[in-house]
Design an enzyme around this catalytic site. Sequence first.
Site, PDB file in Angstrom:
ATOM      1  N   CYS A 165      42.352  68.828  38.625  1.00 14.63           N
ATOM      2  CA  CYS A 165      43.535  68.207  39.227  1.00 14.63           C
ATOM      3  C   CYS A 165      44.732  68.512  38.325  1.00 14.63           C
ATOM      4  O   CYS A 165      44.841  67.975  37.216  1.00 14.63           O
ATOM      5  CB  CYS A 165      43.313  66.704  39.336  1.00 14.63           C
ATOM      6  SG  CYS A 165      44.590  65.821  40.233  1.00 14.63           S
ATOM      7  N   CYS A 217      72.768  88.517  36.261  1.00 17.35           N
ATOM      8  CA  CYS A 217      73.291  87.251  36.777  1.00 17.35           C
ATOM      9  C   CYS A 217      73.919  86.435  35.662  1.00 17.35           C
ATOM     10  O   CYS A 217      73.288  86.146  34.647  1.00 17.35           O
ATOM     11  CB  CYS A 217      72.157  86.470  37.426  1.00 17.35           C
ATOM     12  SG  CYS A 217      72.631  84.811  37.933  1.00 17.35           S
TER      13      CYS A 217
END
Length: 346
Positions: free
Chosen positions: A319, A33
Site C-alpha cells: 500500500c 523553460c
Amino acid sequence: MKRLILWAFAMAGISAPVAAAQEQAKATFAGGCFWCIEAPFDKVAGVVSAISGYTGGQRENPTYKEVSSGMTEHIEAVEITFDPTAVSYGELLATYWRQFDPTDAGGSFYDRGHQYTSAIFYHDEEQRAQAEASKRELESSGRFDKPIVTAIRPAQTFYPAEAYHQDYHVKNAIHYQRYRRGSGRDRFIAANWGPALPADGKFRKPQPSELRDRLTELQYQVTQEDATERPFRNEYWDHKAAGIYVDIVSGEPLFSSTHKFKSGTGWPSFYQPLVADHIVEHVDDSLFMTRVEVRSKYADSHLGHVFEDGPAPTGLRYCINSAALRFVAAENLATEGYGEYGYLFD
C-alpha cells in the site's frame, strides 16, 4: 515578497532604490523553460531576485504568445539580481550549467524551438570572460559526449514576462513539479550532475534543503517525514496506464502496473515490487499498532506499508503513497533510461 516588489519595479519601469542598487549586479541566463531556470536561483543565498522574461530580440515588450509562436527572436530567460559580496558570478554560472542540457541546440528536453535555446547574456567584459572560461572548462571535463552549444552573447533589453509566469514554482507547485518530471529535466540532471555518486556507484541522498526545492510539500512530507496522503485523493490510486513507478527522489524502479491491483483502499496497491532489492522493510510500531513499513533502498524514501491481505500469487498488498512515486509510461521507458523493463509490456 522582496522578489515580487522588485518585479513590480521592473514592470513599471521604475528603478529600485539607489542604495540597494549600488550593492547589486545583474546576470541573465536562458536554458529552456524559464520556470525551471528561475526556481533554482530563487533559493541561492545572495540572489535578491530571479525574474522570468524575454530577451535576445528586437521587438519591444514581447508577449508570451509572440515569443512562443516565433513572431520575435526573443528567447525565454531569467534576469537575476544578486549581491556580489554574498555570491559570485562564477557560483551563479556553476548553478546555471546544472539546470539543462547544454548540448541540445533545438531547445531543452521536450520544449522544442528557438524560444527554448540556451544562452548566457553577459553584462560586462568580466562576465563574458568568466562565462567563456566556464564553458571551456565544461567542454574539457568530458561530462558530455557532444559539443556545448550554449551561446555567450552581450546582454540586450530584458522584458519581464507576464505575472502568471513569475514564481510559477511557488504559485503552481504541483503543476510545476509534474512539468519538470514530464520533461525529463530532473532525470537528465540526476544522470549528468548528481546527486554525486559515491565510489560504490550508488545513489547519494540530497540534502534536505535540496529536496525541499525539488519536491512538493506533500512529496517531502511523505518521503522524508513519513506522512500518509489522503485516500482516494492522490494521483495514482485509480491510475490504469501501462508503465512503471519509480522513486520520486532517486528514480530507482519500484513497482509496475503489471503488478497493480484494485484494493479498494484509496491508495495504489501492488502485489509485488518490480525490483525486490529496491524495497527495504522496517517494523513500524507507531499509531498503537504494529505494521511493516516499506522504504526505498537508495533514497530511503518512506513509501508506505505492506500487508498480508493481497491477491495471489504473493498474498501481499504493498500500500503505497502516490506522492512517493513518479510514473514512467511504457512508451517512454527507453527514452527515460528504463528500457530494460520494456519486456513487461510487449
